[in-house]
Design a protein around this motif. Structure first.
Motif, PDB file in Angstrom:
ATOM      1  N   VAL A  38      24.366  66.698 -17.797  1.00  0.00           N
ATOM      2  CA  VAL A  38      25.740  66.447 -17.581  1.00  0.00           C
ATOM      3  C   VAL A  38      25.975  65.088 -17.795  1.00  0.00           C
ATOM      4  CG1 VAL A  38      26.487  68.400 -16.139  1.00  0.00           C
ATOM      5  CG2 VAL A  38      25.570  66.225 -15.261  1.00  0.00           C
ATOM      6  N   VAL A  49      28.211  68.825 -21.085  1.00  0.00           N
ATOM      7  CA  VAL A  49      27.067  69.163 -20.544  1.00  0.00           C
ATOM      8  C   VAL A  49      26.265  70.239 -21.683  1.00  0.00           C
ATOM      9  CG1 VAL A  49      28.546  71.480 -20.069  1.00  0.00           C
ATOM     10  CG2 VAL A  49      26.425  71.271 -19.101  1.00  0.00           C
ATOM     11  N   GLY A  65      33.146  73.065 -18.152  1.00  0.00           N
ATOM     12  CA  GLY A  65      33.756  71.926 -18.208  1.00  0.00           C
ATOM     13  C   GLY A  65      35.310  71.891 -18.212  1.00  0.00           C
ATOM     14  N   VAL A  71      32.242  68.189 -15.533  1.00  0.00           N
ATOM     15  CA  VAL A  71      31.501  69.193 -16.002  1.00  0.00           C
ATOM     16  C   VAL A  71      30.305  69.554 -15.040  1.00  0.00           C
ATOM     17  CG1 VAL A  71      31.531  68.436 -18.589  1.00  0.00           C
ATOM     18  CG2 VAL A  71      30.126  67.377 -17.005  1.00  0.00           C
ATOM     19  N   LEU A  87      34.651  72.598 -10.540  1.00  0.00           N
ATOM     20  CA  LEU A  87      35.787  71.924 -11.087  1.00  0.00           C
ATOM     21  C   LEU A  87      37.116  71.916 -10.397  1.00  0.00           C
ATOM     22  CD1 LEU A  87      35.225  73.451 -14.898  1.00  0.00           C
ATOM     23  CD2 LEU A  87      34.513  70.943 -14.202  1.00  0.00           C
ATOM     24  N   LYS A 213      38.648  71.917 -24.746  1.00  0.00           N
ATOM     25  CA  LYS A 213      37.332  71.584 -25.059  1.00  0.00           C
ATOM     26  C   LYS A 213      37.290  71.024 -26.321  1.00  0.00           C
ATOM     27  CE  LYS A 213      34.865  75.004 -22.248  1.00  0.00           C
ATOM     28  NZ  LYS A 213      36.123  75.722 -21.629  1.00  0.00           N
TER      29      LYS A 213
END
Length: 331
Positions: A38, A49, A65, A71, A87, A213
């Motif tokens: 990470v 990650v 993440g 992450v 998270l 992402k």
């Protein structure tokens, strides 16, 4: 009887081990021993990650993440809940270490877990349960953490640490892949290799989930998952140029489109799609003569691209005159 004794001893150990695992809520969990990293890029704020394992589709359960948050890697006897729950805690202001400590304190099976957490501030934390299979360890550095279990030897963590620290000039995604390649080169998983994953998220929270992402790549089943992941990352970079080219076409900015499509084509010169849109950008920018040889080479390899060309003027994606369109379609 003497011949049966070793078998009975093993059977007893298996039964007791199974009961212990069941009692601690671990037996039902997926068995994904692996190595992971990470990390944060201090220049861009991106977080990543990366994971490789000798287990099918490791990316579905180990790597988590969220942009602007952090992450998580959750491995060994995997408890996937560490991902979304970790998270969530970090999004509410907990540091990586605080979130990790809070969740492991509630987990009766923590002795079998291995975890890597990193928050948006670059704080990293790792945990290796005492019952993780050797070689098992972790290292927490500045803006990163690496963790591994069931490795061939004790060289994996030092190799990952060295690779990450010595390649600070690389983009984060490429740096993470290189770090995992170093882990594999130093010994890797004692069982071999099968799947890998790479996730990169942004520094700031996103309004739309589909923007969260920046990189989301998985290799679910391969004899060389990291090599394939590295190849996919290169394709991803090329298509970043393609996407920028598409946006430029929508804005009728053909000079930018041409530059972006050209950059993608240089990375993958044999890719027909990249060649085709480079030709479209040339034609739209008044450079028909330069576009014709490219159109011809594409049409010769796949006539469907010529059929597509006939449809583009109606959509406004090909803006040449009828005469120039006829020259293209006669190739």
């Amino acid at each position: 009887m003497k011949k049966l004794l070793p078998f009975l001893i093993v059977l007893i150990l298996v039964v007791f081990s199974s009961k212990e695992l069941t009692a601690q809520g671990v037996y039902k969990d997926q068995f994904a021993h692996t190595f992971s990293i990470v990390a944060k890029d201090t220049a861009t704020g991106e977080m990543a990650v990366g994971v490789q394992s000798h287990w099918f589709s490791v990316g579905t359960i180990v790597a988590w993440g969220k942009s602007g948050v952090g992450v998580v890697a959750t491995q060994s006897f995997v408890n996937p809940a560490y991902g979304p729950q970790g998270l969530d805690l970090m999004s509410k202001g907990m540091s990586a270490k605080e979130a990790l400590t809070t969740l492991t304190a509630k987990d009766e099976g923590k002795a079998f877990r291995q975890l890597g957490f990193l928050d948006a501030q670059g704080n990293a934390a790792s945990f290796t349960g005492e019952n993780c299979v050797a070689s098992a360890s972790h290292y927490v550095g500045e803006n990163f953490a690496v963790q591994a279990n069931m490795m061939l030897n004790d060289d994996v963590i030092p190799a990952m640490t060295k690779a990450f620290e010595e390649n600070a000039t690389l983009p984060l995604a490429e740096r993470v892949v290189l770090t995992m390649l170093a882990a594999q080169k130093s010994g890797g998983d004692i069982r071999g290799k099968q799947s890998a994953v790479l996730i990169v998220v942004g520094a700031e929270p996103t309004k739309n989930v589909w923007e969260d992402k920046k990189v989301d790549l998985r290799v679910d089943d391969s004899t060389e998952p990291l090599k394939e992941l590295d190849r996919l990352l290169k394709v991803h970079r090329a298509y970043e140029h393609m996407n920028k080219g598409d946006l430029a076409v929508e804005a009728n900015d053909m000079s930018t489109a041409l530059a972006e499509y050209g950059a993608a084509q240089k990375m993958f010169p044999d890719n027909l799609e990249m060649k085709y849109w480079t030709a479209i950008a040339l034609a739209n920018s008044g450079q028909l003569k330069k576009s014709l040889p490219i159109f011809k080479s594409v049409f010769e390899k796949d006539a469907n691209w010529k059929t597509l060309t006939k449809r583009l003027p109606k959509s406004g994606l090909l803006t040449v005159s009828e005469g120039d369109l006829d020259k293209i379609l006669k190739l």
